[in-house]
Scaffold this motif. Structure first.
Motif, PDB file in Angstrom:
ATOM      1  N   LYS A   4       6.057 -15.142 -29.398  1.00 26.00           N
ATOM      2  CA  LYS A   4       5.170 -14.314 -30.219  1.00 26.00           C
ATOM      3  C   LYS A   4       3.766 -14.197 -29.638  1.00 26.00           C
ATOM      4  CE  LYS A   4       7.415 -14.543 -34.697  1.00 26.00           C
ATOM      5  NZ  LYS A   4       7.191 -14.660 -36.162  1.00 26.00           N
ATOM      6  N   GLN A   5       3.463 -14.991 -28.610  1.00 27.19           N
ATOM      7  CA  GLN A   5       2.142 -14.899 -27.967  1.00 27.19           C
ATOM      8  C   GLN A   5       2.190 -14.149 -26.637  1.00 27.19           C
ATOM      9  OE1 GLN A   5       3.117 -18.191 -29.245  1.00 27.19           O
ATOM     10  NE2 GLN A   5       2.149 -17.404 -31.103  1.00 27.19           N
ATOM     11  N   THR A   6       3.343 -13.559 -26.312  1.00 28.73           N
ATOM     12  CA  THR A   6       3.490 -12.835 -25.051  1.00 28.73           C
ATOM     13  C   THR A   6       3.027 -11.391 -25.207  1.00 28.73           C
ATOM     14  OG1 THR A   6       5.405 -14.189 -24.478  1.00 28.73           O
ATOM     15  CG2 THR A   6       5.112 -12.151 -23.246  1.00 28.73           C
ATOM     16  N   ILE A   7       2.166 -10.952 -24.292  1.00 28.22           N
ATOM     17  CA  ILE A   7       1.695  -9.564 -24.316  1.00 28.22           C
ATOM     18  C   ILE A   7       2.828  -8.656 -23.852  1.00 28.22           C
ATOM     19  CG2 ILE A   7       0.059  -7.924 -23.330  1.00 28.22           C
ATOM     20  CD1 ILE A   7      -1.938 -10.189 -23.077  1.00 28.22           C
ATOM     21  N   ASN A   8       3.120  -7.631 -24.646  1.00 32.10           N
ATOM     22  CA  ASN A   8       4.210  -6.722 -24.331  1.00 32.10           C
ATOM     23  C   ASN A   8       3.912  -5.365 -24.952  1.00 32.10           C
ATOM     24  OD1 ASN A   8       6.783  -6.074 -23.241  1.00 32.10           O
ATOM     25  ND2 ASN A   8       7.523  -8.123 -23.780  1.00 32.10           N
ATOM     26  N   VAL A   9       4.776  -4.397 -24.734  1.00 39.23           N
ATOM     27  CA  VAL A   9       4.631  -3.086 -25.363  1.00 39.23           C
ATOM     28  C   VAL A   9       5.174  -3.188 -26.787  1.00 39.23           C
ATOM     29  CG1 VAL A   9       5.263  -0.654 -25.291  1.00 39.23           C
ATOM     30  CG2 VAL A   9       4.852  -1.890 -23.155  1.00 39.23           C
ATOM     31  N   TYR A  10       4.290  -2.995 -27.771  1.00 35.19           N
ATOM     32  CA  TYR A  10       4.694  -3.121 -29.177  1.00 35.19           C
ATOM     33  C   TYR A  10       4.222  -1.916 -29.988  1.00 35.19           C
ATOM     34  CZ  TYR A  10       6.263  -7.978 -28.899  1.00 35.19           C
ATOM     35  OH  TYR A  10       6.955  -9.126 -28.609  1.00 35.19           O
ATOM     36  N   TYR A  11       4.986  -1.637 -31.016  1.00 38.13           N
ATOM     37  CA  TYR A  11       4.623  -0.621 -32.015  1.00 38.13           C
ATOM     38  C   TYR A  11       3.958  -1.336 -33.182  1.00 38.13           C
ATOM     39  CZ  TYR A  11       5.540   2.341 -36.144  1.00 38.13           C
ATOM     40  OH  TYR A  11       5.434   3.049 -37.310  1.00 38.13           O
ATOM     41  N   ASP A  12       2.775  -0.887 -33.571  1.00 31.52           N
ATOM     42  CA  ASP A  12       2.038  -1.493 -34.681  1.00 31.52           C
ATOM     43  C   ASP A  12       2.633  -0.988 -35.990  1.00 31.52           C
ATOM     44  OD1 ASP A  12       0.249  -2.496 -36.503  1.00 31.52           O
ATOM     45  OD2 ASP A  12      -1.541  -1.966 -35.353  1.00 31.52           O
TER      46      ASP A  12
ATOM     47  N   LEU B  27      15.812  -5.274 -25.156  1.00 32.60           N
ATOM     48  CA  LEU B  27      16.104  -5.677 -23.779  1.00 32.60           C
ATOM     49  C   LEU B  27      16.005  -4.508 -22.807  1.00 32.60           C
ATOM     50  CD1 LEU B  27      19.192  -8.038 -24.311  1.00 32.60           C
ATOM     51  CD2 LEU B  27      16.828  -8.707 -23.946  1.00 32.60           C
ATOM     52  N   GLU B  28      16.296  -3.292 -23.285  1.00 32.09           N
ATOM     53  CA  GLU B  28      16.314  -2.127 -22.393  1.00 32.09           C
ATOM     54  C   GLU B  28      14.916  -1.658 -21.991  1.00 32.09           C
ATOM     55  OE1 GLU B  28      20.038  -2.292 -24.752  1.00 32.09           O
ATOM     56  OE2 GLU B  28      17.912  -2.355 -25.253  1.00 32.09           O
ATOM     57  N   CYS B  29      13.877  -2.137 -22.667  1.00 26.55           N
ATOM     58  CA  CYS B  29      12.507  -1.703 -22.361  1.00 26.55           C
ATOM     59  C   CYS B  29      12.104  -2.175 -20.973  1.00 26.55           C
ATOM     60  CB  CYS B  29      11.529  -2.254 -23.403  1.00 26.55           C
ATOM     61  SG  CYS B  29       9.812  -1.793 -23.098  1.00 26.55           S
ATOM     62  N   VAL B  30      11.657  -1.243 -20.129  1.00 27.42           N
ATOM     63  CA  VAL B  30      11.250  -1.575 -18.763  1.00 27.42           C
ATOM     64  C   VAL B  30       9.723  -1.577 -18.615  1.00 27.42           C
ATOM     65  CG1 VAL B  30      13.375  -0.764 -17.706  1.00 27.42           C
ATOM     66  CG2 VAL B  30      11.509   0.854 -18.047  1.00 27.42           C
ATOM     67  N   ASN B  31       9.008  -1.541 -19.738  1.00 27.19           N
ATOM     68  CA  ASN B  31       7.544  -1.604 -19.739  1.00 27.19           C
ATOM     69  C   ASN B  31       6.896  -0.513 -18.893  1.00 27.19           C
ATOM     70  OD1 ASN B  31       6.395  -4.333 -21.113  1.00 27.19           O
ATOM     71  ND2 ASN B  31       8.441  -4.675 -20.296  1.00 27.19           N
ATOM     72  N   CYS B  32       7.465   0.683 -18.952  1.00 22.68           N
ATOM     73  CA  CYS B  32       6.897   1.798 -18.184  1.00 22.68           C
ATOM     74  C   CYS B  32       5.680   2.397 -18.881  1.00 22.68           C
ATOM     75  CB  CYS B  32       7.958   2.872 -17.960  1.00 22.68           C
ATOM     76  SG  CYS B  32       8.478   3.709 -19.475  1.00 22.68           S
ATOM     77  N   THR B  33       5.513   2.117 -20.170  1.00 18.27           N
ATOM     78  CA  THR B  33       4.392   2.563 -21.026  1.00 18.27           C
ATOM     79  C   THR B  33       4.364   4.072 -21.241  1.00 18.27           C
ATOM     80  OG1 THR B  33       2.700   2.791 -19.284  1.00 18.27           O
ATOM     81  CG2 THR B  33       3.002   0.596 -20.233  1.00 18.27           C
ATOM     82  N   ALA B  34       5.471   4.760 -20.965  1.00 21.50           N
ATOM     83  CA  ALA B  34       5.503   6.206 -21.228  1.00 21.50           C
ATOM     84  C   ALA B  34       5.330   6.478 -22.721  1.00 21.50           C
ATOM     85  CB  ALA B  34       6.821   6.805 -20.734  1.00 21.50           C
TER      86      ALA B  34
ATOM     87  N   GLY C 201      11.304  -2.204 -32.664  1.00 23.88           N
ATOM     88  CA  GLY C 201      10.967  -3.533 -32.155  1.00 23.88           C
ATOM     89  C   GLY C 201      11.264  -3.664 -30.679  1.00 23.88           C
ATOM     90  N   GLN C 202      10.873  -4.797 -30.095  1.00 24.81           N
ATOM     91  CA  GLN C 202      11.094  -5.060 -28.677  1.00 24.81           C
ATOM     92  C   GLN C 202      12.587  -5.165 -28.387  1.00 24.81           C
ATOM     93  OE1 GLN C 202      10.525  -5.179 -24.962  1.00 24.81           O
ATOM     94  NE2 GLN C 202       8.734  -5.044 -26.277  1.00 24.81           N
TER      95      GLN C 202
ATOM     96  N   PRO D  93      19.463  -7.315 -14.544  1.00 29.55           N
ATOM     97  CA  PRO D  93      19.316  -8.511 -15.388  1.00 29.55           C
ATOM     98  C   PRO D  93      17.890  -8.757 -15.868  1.00 29.55           C
ATOM     99  CG  PRO D  93      19.356  -9.163 -13.090  1.00 29.55           C
ATOM    100  CD  PRO D  93      19.536  -7.654 -13.109  1.00 29.55           C
ATOM    101  N   TYR D  94      16.949  -7.896 -15.468  1.00 23.23           N
ATOM    102  CA  TYR D  94      15.532  -8.134 -15.776  1.00 23.23           C
ATOM    103  C   TYR D  94      15.290  -8.304 -17.273  1.00 23.23           C
ATOM    104  CZ  TYR D  94      10.555  -7.120 -16.340  1.00 23.23           C
ATOM    105  OH  TYR D  94       9.237  -7.168 -16.707  1.00 23.23           O
ATOM    106  N   GLY D  95      15.828  -7.369 -18.074  1.00 23.20           N
ATOM    107  CA  GLY D  95      15.579  -7.409 -19.510  1.00 23.20           C
ATOM    108  C   GLY D  95      16.122  -8.672 -20.149  1.00 23.20           C
TER     109      GLY D  95
END
Length: 339
Positions: free
Chosen positions: A103-111, A157-164, A154-155, A92-94
């Motif tokens: 929009k001010q939350t730091i996350n893994v994003y594609y520019d 739900l499945e992203c686990v922020n592993c930064t691979a 885009g961001q 349930p994390y995602g």
């Protein structure tokens, strides 16, 4: 091997090489599953209990053995087949994170402003003049993603922020001579408005709260007692009189939280004139990181017992006479009329 080698092995006929590699992989998965299951049981019932179960054999503790087999099979099923679907379907994390970010939350994003329009790399080409972005559409960010998503969409739900994806993209950018950070930790506003990172007031407040919580946790850990003691009267027990003294029986439990064995003694702190009788010895050995249980009798001269039920405070002391812990309980005596 890597992704390409694994795909090649999947397509390969079942020969000696494939049987050997698959058998080795499945064996490793089973070993890891067994280790995790045993560690989980050690956390719940204690490592000594688990070692005793192993020595006694599966049929002596059949229920525990069956539970361990079920959990081992569940972990193996996750390693061998279910894999990233744990993140996409079960965890349930995602979904929780999805309702907590803005929009001010730091996350893994594609520019996307820098990366679009994406196009394949051509050596010597002026991509900016050709209207092409920095993304060379190599697909490496998708290949390395453990949940199989495309961060360029885009961001999700499945992203686990592993930064691979960040590492893979940076590696490609270095090879083609473009700036790193096409995929990076950023806020959505930072990408859309092309502004630099700012340490906002809200972030400062959260940082201060986090530091306070860490400090409070450190204070609690530093001030926790080395010994935890409890004295509980057995169910249905009552007082008894012997040699002019009223006696109560208590079951004690000592938990040694320190990293060294402790030899402790028990004393009645309040009220005075209380005497302790320990069933085995006046001194009790409590091994480090273990629990010790036993029985003690507490007695008071009859004339000192004023109430049928009165509070008593019991202290546990180390060999140097320092107080380790106290416990408050009640002492029963004969009913007396008060005038």
């Amino acid at each position: 091997g890597d992704r390409n080698k694994q795909m090649k092995l999947d397509r390969q006929e079942w020969n000696t090489e494939k049987i050997w590699k698959r058998s080795l992989k499945w064996s490793i998965f089973i070993i890891i599953s067994l280790i995790i299951t045993h560690w989980m049981f050690m956390y719940i019932v204690g490592y000594q209990e688990v070692f005793d179960m192993i020595q006694e054999g599966p049929f002596t503790n059949f229920t525990s053995f069956l539970v361990m087999i079920i959990f081992t099979a569940a972990f193996y099923f996750t390693f061998a087949w279910f894999r990233e679907q744990v993140c996409t379907l079960v965890c349930p994390y995602g979904r929780l994170q999805g309702v907590l970010i803005d929009k001010q939350t730091i996350n893994v994003y594609y520019d996307f402003k820098r990366g679009e329009n994406r196009a394949k790399w051509r050596k010597g080409e002026d991509r900016k003049a050709a209207g092409k972005g920095d993304c060379i559409d190599c697909n490496q960010c998708v290949v390395v993603c453990p949940t199989g998503i495309d961060i360029r969409d885009g961001q999700q739900l499945e992203c686990v922020n592993c930064t691979a994806c960040i590492d893979a993209c940076d590696e490609v950018m270095v090879k083609v001579g473009l700036p790193k950070g096409l995929i990076r930790y950023a806020t959505e506003d930072e990408i859309e408005k092309e502004t630099k990172f700012k340490f906002t007031g809200r972030m400062q407040a959260y940082t201060a709260i986090l530091l306070l919580l860490i400090g409070f946790l450190g204070f609690l850990l530093n001030n926790r007692g080395a010994m935890e003691a409890k004295f509980i009267k057995p169910a249905g027990s009552s007082f008894f009189v012997r040699d002019g003294k009223i006696n109560n029986t208590y079951n004690y439990t000592f938990l040694n939280k320190s990293n060294q064995d402790q030899v402790v003694t028990i004393k009645v702190i309040e009220p005075q004139h209380g005497e302790i009788t320990v069933s085995a010895s006046d001194k009790i050995l409590v091994k480090r990181d273990q629990m010790t249980k036993g029985t003690v009798n507490i007695s008071f001269p009859e004339k000192e017992v004023k109430l049928s039920k009165q509070n008593v405070k019991i202290g546990v002391y180390d060999q140097k006479g320092e107080l380790l812990d106290t416990f408050e309980t009640y002492f029963e005596g004969p009913f007396k009329l008060q005038f």
